[in-house]
Write a protein that holds these residues in place. Structure first.
Motif, PDB file in Angstrom:
ATOM      1  N   GLY A  52       1.129  -1.220   0.055  1.00  0.00           N
ATOM      2  CA  GLY A  52      -0.445  -0.091   0.122  1.00  0.00           C
ATOM      3  C   GLY A  52       0.740   1.026   0.036  1.00  0.00           C
ATOM      4  O   GLY A  52       0.075   2.379   0.072  1.00  0.00           O
ATOM      5  N   ALA A  53       2.417   0.908   0.174  1.00  0.00           N
ATOM      6  CA  ALA A  53       2.730   2.095   0.093  1.00  0.00           C
ATOM      7  C   ALA A  53       2.727   3.179  -0.902  1.00  0.00           C
ATOM      8  O   ALA A  53       2.882   4.492  -0.769  1.00  0.00           O
ATOM      9  N   SER A  54       2.462   3.223  -1.967  1.00  0.00           N
ATOM     10  CA  SER A  54       2.234   3.515  -3.217  1.00  0.00           C
ATOM     11  C   SER A  54       0.870   4.175  -3.022  1.00  0.00           C
ATOM     12  O   SER A  54       0.449   5.111  -3.992  1.00  0.00           O
ATOM     13  N   TYR A  55       0.178   4.181  -2.425  1.00  0.00           N
ATOM     14  CA  TYR A  55      -1.557   4.638  -2.688  1.00  0.00           C
ATOM     15  C   TYR A  55      -1.841   5.439  -0.947  1.00  0.00           C
ATOM     16  O   TYR A  55      -1.040   5.109   0.113  1.00  0.00           O
ATOM     17  N   THR A  56      -2.019   6.750  -1.719  1.00  0.00           N
ATOM     18  CA  THR A  56      -2.749   7.482  -0.148  1.00  0.00           C
ATOM     19  C   THR A  56      -4.317   8.231  -0.640  1.00  0.00           C
ATOM     20  O   THR A  56      -4.288   8.205  -0.795  1.00  0.00           O
ATOM     21  N   SER A  57      -5.103   7.065   1.116  1.00  0.00           N
ATOM     22  CA  SER A  57      -6.321   7.780   0.999  1.00  0.00           C
ATOM     23  C   SER A  57      -5.896   9.172   1.405  1.00  0.00           C
ATOM     24  O   SER A  57      -5.467   9.558   2.348  1.00  0.00           O
ATOM     25  N   ALA A  58      -7.692  10.038   0.865  1.00  0.00           N
ATOM     26  CA  ALA A  58      -7.555  11.144   1.178  1.00  0.00           C
ATOM     27  C   ALA A  58      -8.494  11.190   2.218  1.00  0.00           C
ATOM     28  O   ALA A  58      -7.345  12.555   3.025  1.00  0.00           O
ATOM     29  N   THR A  59      -8.563  10.045   2.969  1.00  0.00           N
ATOM     30  CA  THR A  59      -9.052  10.097   4.572  1.00  0.00           C
ATOM     31  C   THR A  59      -7.937  10.708   5.422  1.00  0.00           C
ATOM     32  O   THR A  59      -7.648  10.928   6.472  1.00  0.00           O
ATOM     33  N   TYR A  60      -6.730   9.282   4.488  1.00  0.00           N
ATOM     34  CA  TYR A  60      -5.617   9.328   5.402  1.00  0.00           C
ATOM     35  C   TYR A  60      -4.865  10.271   5.562  1.00  0.00           C
ATOM     36  O   TYR A  60      -4.220  10.875   6.692  1.00  0.00           O
ATOM     37  N   ILE A  61      -5.206  11.503   5.114  1.00  0.00           N
ATOM     38  CA  ILE A  61      -4.271  12.400   4.791  1.00  0.00           C
ATOM     39  C   ILE A  61      -5.312  14.127   5.869  1.00  0.00           C
ATOM     40  O   ILE A  61      -4.198  14.485   6.441  1.00  0.00           O
ATOM     41  N   ALA A  62      -5.974  13.286   5.826  1.00  0.00           N
ATOM     42  CA  ALA A  62      -7.008  14.865   6.769  1.00  0.00           C
ATOM     43  C   ALA A  62      -6.792  13.945   8.168  1.00  0.00           C
ATOM     44  O   ALA A  62      -6.944  14.570   9.235  1.00  0.00           O
ATOM     45  N   SER A  63      -6.975  12.522   8.271  1.00  0.00           N
ATOM     46  CA  SER A  63      -7.608  11.884   9.572  1.00  0.00           C
ATOM     47  C   SER A  63      -5.473  10.638  10.128  1.00  0.00           C
ATOM     48  O   SER A  63      -5.942  10.155  11.055  1.00  0.00           O
ATOM     49  N   GLY A  64      -4.869  11.069   9.544  1.00  0.00           N
ATOM     50  CA  GLY A  64      -3.917   9.533   9.025  1.00  0.00           C
ATOM     51  C   GLY A  64      -3.413  10.151  11.072  1.00  0.00           C
ATOM     52  O   GLY A  64      -3.417   8.977  11.569  1.00  0.00           O
ATOM     53  N   ALA A  65      -2.457  11.315  11.199  1.00  0.00           N
ATOM     54  CA  ALA A  65      -2.246  10.983  12.511  1.00  0.00           C
ATOM     55  C   ALA A  65      -3.461  10.417  13.778  1.00  0.00           C
ATOM     56  O   ALA A  65      -2.861   9.963  14.687  1.00  0.00           O
ATOM     57  N   GLU A  66      -4.551  10.766  13.721  1.00  0.00           N
ATOM     58  CA  GLU A  66      -5.705  10.568  14.888  1.00  0.00           C
ATOM     59  C   GLU A  66      -6.013   8.916  15.337  1.00  0.00           C
ATOM     60  O   GLU A  66      -6.039   8.589  15.698  1.00  0.00           O
ATOM     61  N   LEU A  67      -5.806   8.252  13.529  1.00  0.00           N
ATOM     62  CA  LEU A  67      -5.732   6.936  13.426  1.00  0.00           C
ATOM     63  C   LEU A  67      -4.706   6.104  13.880  1.00  0.00           C
ATOM     64  O   LEU A  67      -4.915   5.289  14.412  1.00  0.00           O
ATOM     65  N   ASP A  68      -3.274   6.660  13.446  1.00  0.00           N
ATOM     66  CA  ASP A  68      -2.353   5.469  13.992  1.00  0.00           C
ATOM     67  C   ASP A  68      -2.091   5.992  15.575  1.00  0.00           C
ATOM     68  O   ASP A  68      -1.988   5.220  15.794  1.00  0.00           O
ATOM     69  N   GLU A  69      -2.699   7.367  16.314  1.00  0.00           N
ATOM     70  CA  GLU A  69      -2.545   6.977  16.890  1.00  0.00           C
ATOM     71  C   GLU A  69      -3.779   6.502  18.252  1.00  0.00           C
ATOM     72  O   GLU A  69      -3.571   5.618  19.336  1.00  0.00           O
ATOM     73  N   ILE A  70      -4.882   5.629  17.827  1.00  0.00           N
ATOM     74  CA  ILE A  70      -5.610   4.213  17.881  1.00  0.00           C
ATOM     75  C   ILE A  70      -5.144   3.789  18.280  1.00  0.00           C
ATOM     76  O   ILE A  70      -4.920   2.765  18.991  1.00  0.00           O
ATOM     77  N   LEU A  71      -3.935   3.318  16.510  1.00  0.00           N
ATOM     78  CA  LEU A  71      -3.637   1.884  17.135  1.00  0.00           C
ATOM     79  C   LEU A  71      -1.997   1.731  17.803  1.00  0.00           C
ATOM     80  O   LEU A  71      -1.901   0.790  18.197  1.00  0.00           O
ATOM     81  N   LYS A  72      -1.806   3.110  17.880  1.00  0.00           N
ATOM     82  CA  LYS A  72      -0.064   2.803  19.272  1.00  0.00           C
ATOM     83  C   LYS A  72      -0.434   2.155  20.225  1.00  0.00           C
ATOM     84  O   LYS A  72      -0.294   1.645  20.640  1.00  0.00           O
ATOM     85  N   ASN A  73      -1.706   3.656  20.718  1.00  0.00           N
ATOM     86  CA  ASN A  73      -2.059   3.141  22.354  1.00  0.00           C
ATOM     87  C   ASN A  73      -3.168   2.022  22.406  1.00  0.00           C
ATOM     88  O   ASN A  73      -2.358   1.211  23.468  1.00  0.00           O
ATOM     89  N   GLY A  74      -3.396   1.288  21.304  1.00  0.00           N
ATOM     90  CA  GLY A  74      -4.188  -0.144  21.752  1.00  0.00           C
ATOM     91  C   GLY A  74      -3.224  -1.296  21.357  1.00  0.00           C
ATOM     92  O   GLY A  74      -3.157  -1.915  22.588  1.00  0.00           O
TER      93      GLY A  74
END
Length: 540
Positions: A476-498
Motif C-alpha cells: 500500500g506504500a504507493s497509495y494514499t487515501s484522502a481520508t488518511y491525509i486528513a485524519s491519519g495522525a489520529e487513526l495512527d494514535e488509536i492503533l499505537k495506544n491500543g
C-alpha cells in the motif's frame, strides 16, 4: 547509448596531479556554501574537447548530437563557473560518457524547497530535478508536469535493479514519476550481547524459540556474572519501531498486505498481527522487557544497552554497531552481534526502510517527447555505471585520492593535496545528488575498491546486502487515501495506544478488538475502501 570513455577517464587521471599542479592558479570553487542564489554550470561544448570517442562508441550514438538538458540539485557547496581545469575536465568527462550537454543548477539546501514550490506554481521546471514525494509533488504529477516512467525503468540495465519494495515506496498510486535515489533498504534488525550469549553457553538465535530462550536467559540467568538480578533480555524506549520490526516475523504485513480476495488489508486487521501481539504480551508479562519502556525517552535507550542493563533490542542495526564502537572506545569488555531477523515459522522476514531519499523526476516542461525522455532515462542510467559513480564519488587519482600499497583508494589529506599543487579538489561536490546508486553486479564489480570494512562494520554491510531478499514489501506504500491525509495522525494514535495497552496488559483480547472497531468507525474503513479503489484502479 553512450560514448564509452571509461578508459579515457581512468587513464587520464594518472597525469591529473601534474596538470593541475601547473594550473592551480585557476581559483577556488568552494567559498560561501550557503549563498541563496542558484549557480548554474554549463558543460563545455564537445567541439572544444581534444579527446575522441573510443572504439566502443556505437554507430547510433555517434550519429546523435549531445542531449541538452538542465539538472537542478540541492547542494550547500558553492559551484563556480570560472575557468577551473579540474571542474572543466570533470564536466567534460560526464558529457563525453553520457553524450549530454548539461546545465547544472544548484540551490543551497535551505533554499531548494522554496524554489521547488515556485517552480510547481509556474510550471517552468528543469529537465531533471530532485523532488520529495510530498503533497506538492503528487499534485504536480496529477497535473501532468512529470513523465510517468513506470513502463520504462526495466529497459535500462542499472535502473532495472531497483527492488520492488523500493518501487512501491517511491510510487504514487501505482505509478513511478521519478527514479528513487537509493538508501540502505535492509537496515533494520536486532543487536544483542554476544559475550552474554557465550557466557550462558547459548548459540546465536535463528528461530523464535531460540530468541525467546536468549531473552529469558539474559533476564534470569545472570548473563554478566555479577550475582545480581539486574538485567533484562529486551530493552525498549517510548519509540515503537521495534514492535513494527518484530511483528513481521510472525507473518504480519508490512503496513499493507494482500488478502485472499486480492484486496489491500492493513496489517492490524490480520490474524498474524494478533499472534505477534500475543507473543509481545508474553515476554512483557514474564519480565523479559524493561517495564518502564512506555515512558522512557528515546535518548535513554542506548544508556540501557551501554550500561549492561539490557542484552538485546531491535532497530537499525547500525545502532548496535555504534554501541560496540562505544564499548571499544571506553574500554568496556563487551561483544555485540547483529542479525536481520529470526524465523518465527514464516521464514526470514525483514522490515525494510523506504529504501530511497527523494526522486529524480523528469519534467514535461523541458522534455517534451517520448524519445527525449528515453534519452534522459539513459543519462540517469549511465550515471550509475562504475565510471561515473567513481568519478563523482571518488574523483581523480592524484587529485582527490591515491591508491595504497594494497590496491585500495584512500582519500588525499589536505597536506597531500597542497604538496601536489591541488587547490580545487571539491569540483565533484554536490553532483552525487544526481546519482540513483542502483547498478548491475557487472558495474559494481568495476568500481575502484575502497579500504574494506573490518569487524562488526564489515558484517553490518554484509547483512545489508544479504537481507534485501528478505525485505517484506508494503503493497500500500504507493497509495494514499484522502481520508488518511486528513485524519491519519489520529487513526495512527488509536492503533499505537491500543497495541501498547494490549502488550502491557491494560486491555485483553476483547479490548484489542474494540480498538480495531474504533479505528474503523473513526475513518479506518474509509481508508481501506479508498486504498483499494486506488489499488485496483492501477490495474491490480
Amino acid at each position: 547509448m553512450k560514448k564509452n570513455v571509461t578508459k579515457k577517464v581512468l587513464a587520464g587521471v594518472l597525469s591529473a596531479s601534474m596538470m593541475f599542479g601547473l594550473t592551480a592558479c585557476g581559483g577556488n570553487g568552494n567559498s560561501n556554501p550557503t549563498t541563496p542564489a542558484p549557480t548554474t554550470t554549463a558543460a563545455p561544448s564537445n567541439s572544444g574537447n581534444s579527446s575522441t570517442p573510443t572504439e566502443a562508441t556505437t554507430t547510433a550514438q555517434a550519429e546523435l548530437a549531445p542531449l541538452k538538458l538542465s539538472v537542478m540539485l540541492p547542494s550547500n557547496t558553492e559551484h563556480s563557473k570560472g575557468d577551473l581545469p579540474e571542474l572543466d575536465r570533470f564536466l567534460q568527462d560526464i558529457s563525453d560518457y553520457t553524450n549530454t550537454d548539461v546545465e547544472w543548477i544548484f540551490y543551497a539546501d535551505d533554499m531548494y524547497n522554496e524554489r521547488l514550490t515556485l517552480l510547481y506554481t509556474t510550471g517552468d521546471l528543469p529537465s531533471v530535478m530532485v523532488a520529495a514525494k510530498n503533497a506538492e509533488f503528487i499534485n504536480a504529477c496529477e497535473n501532468d508536469f512529470f513523465w510517468d516512467v513506470t513502463d520504462y525503468i526495466d529497459n535500462y540495465s542499472n535502473l532495472a535493479t531497483i527492488p520492488e519494495a523500493i518501487r512501491q515506496n517511491a510510487g504514487i498510486n501505482g505509478k513511478m514519476y521519478g527514479i528513487p535515489r537509493y538508501r540502505t533498504l535492509a537496515r533494520n534488525g536486532i543487536g544483542y550481547r554476544l559475550d552474554w550469549l557465550n557466557n550462558l553457553g547459548l548459540k546465536e538465535p535463528t528461530t523464535l524459540d531460540e530468541f525467546y530462550d536468549m531473552l529469558y536467559a539474559f533476564t534470569y540467568n545472570d548473563p554478566d556474572g555479577n550475582g545480581q538480578n539486574d538485567t533484562y533480555g529486551f530493552v525498549l524506549s517510548s519509540y515503537t519501531g521495534p514492535w513494527d520490526i518484530m511483528q513481521l516475523w510472525f507473518g504480519a504485513p508490512n503496513g499493507w498486505g494482500i488478502d485472499d480476495n486480492g484486496d489491500l488489508i492493513p496489517a492490524h486487521m490480520t490474524e498474524e498481527y494478533d499472534n505477534a501481539l500475543k507473543w509481545f504480551r508474553q515476554i512483557y508479562s514474564e519480565g523479559l522487557v524493561n517495564p518502564d519502556f512506555r515512558d522512557l525517552p528515546t535518548e535513554d535507550w542506548d544508556v540501557l544497552l551501554r550500561t549492561g542493563v539490557g542484552g538485546c533490542s531491535a532497530d537499525v542495526i547500525d545502532r548496535f554497531r555504534r554501541n560496540q564502537t562505544y564499548f571499544e572506545r571506553e574500554g568496556i569488555s563487551a561483544e555485540t552481534q547483529l542479525a536481520g531477523a529470526v524465523d518465527a515459522g514464516f521464514g526470514m522476514r525483514c522490515m525494510p526502510t523506504s529504501g530511497h531519499n527523494n526522486l529524480l523526476a523528469i519534467s514535461k516542461t523541458k522534455v517534451k517527447t517520448e524519445d527525449e525522455m528515453k534519452r534522459v532515462m539513459q543519462f540517469l542510467n549511465d550515471m550509475n555505471d562504475a565510471a561515473m559513480l567513481d568519478l563523482i564519488e571518488v574523483g581523480y587519482e592524484g587529485v582527490t585520492y591515491k591508491i595504497n600499497e594494497d590496491g585500495f583508494y584512500v582519500r588525499l589529506t589536505e597536506e597531500e593535496k597542497t604538496a601536489l599543487g591541488v587547490t580545487t579538489a571539491a569540483f565533484n561536490k554536490g553532483y552525487n545528488q544526481v546519482l540513483a546508486s542502483f547498478s548491475t553486479e557487472e558495474e559494481k564489480a568495476k568500481r575502484i575498491p575502497g579500504v574494506p570494512y573490518e569487524g562488526l562494520q564489515a558484517y553490518e554491510n554484509q547483512l545489508y546486502e544479504e537481507n534485501i531478499q528478505y525485505c517484506v514489501t508494503n503493497y500500500g506504500a504507493s497509495y494514499t487515501s484522502a481520508t488518511y491525509i486528513a485524519s491519519g495522525a489520529e487513526l495512527d494514535e488509536i492503533l499505537k495506544n491500543g497495541r501498547l495497552d494490549y502488550i502491557t496488559g491494560v486491555i485483553d483480547d476483547v479490548g484489542l478488538q474494540s480498538v480495531k472497531e474504533q479505528w474503523l468507525r473513526s475513518g479506518g474503513q474509509k481508508v481501506i475502501d479508498e486504498m483499494n479503489e486506488l489499488y485496483h484502479a492501477a490495474g491490480n
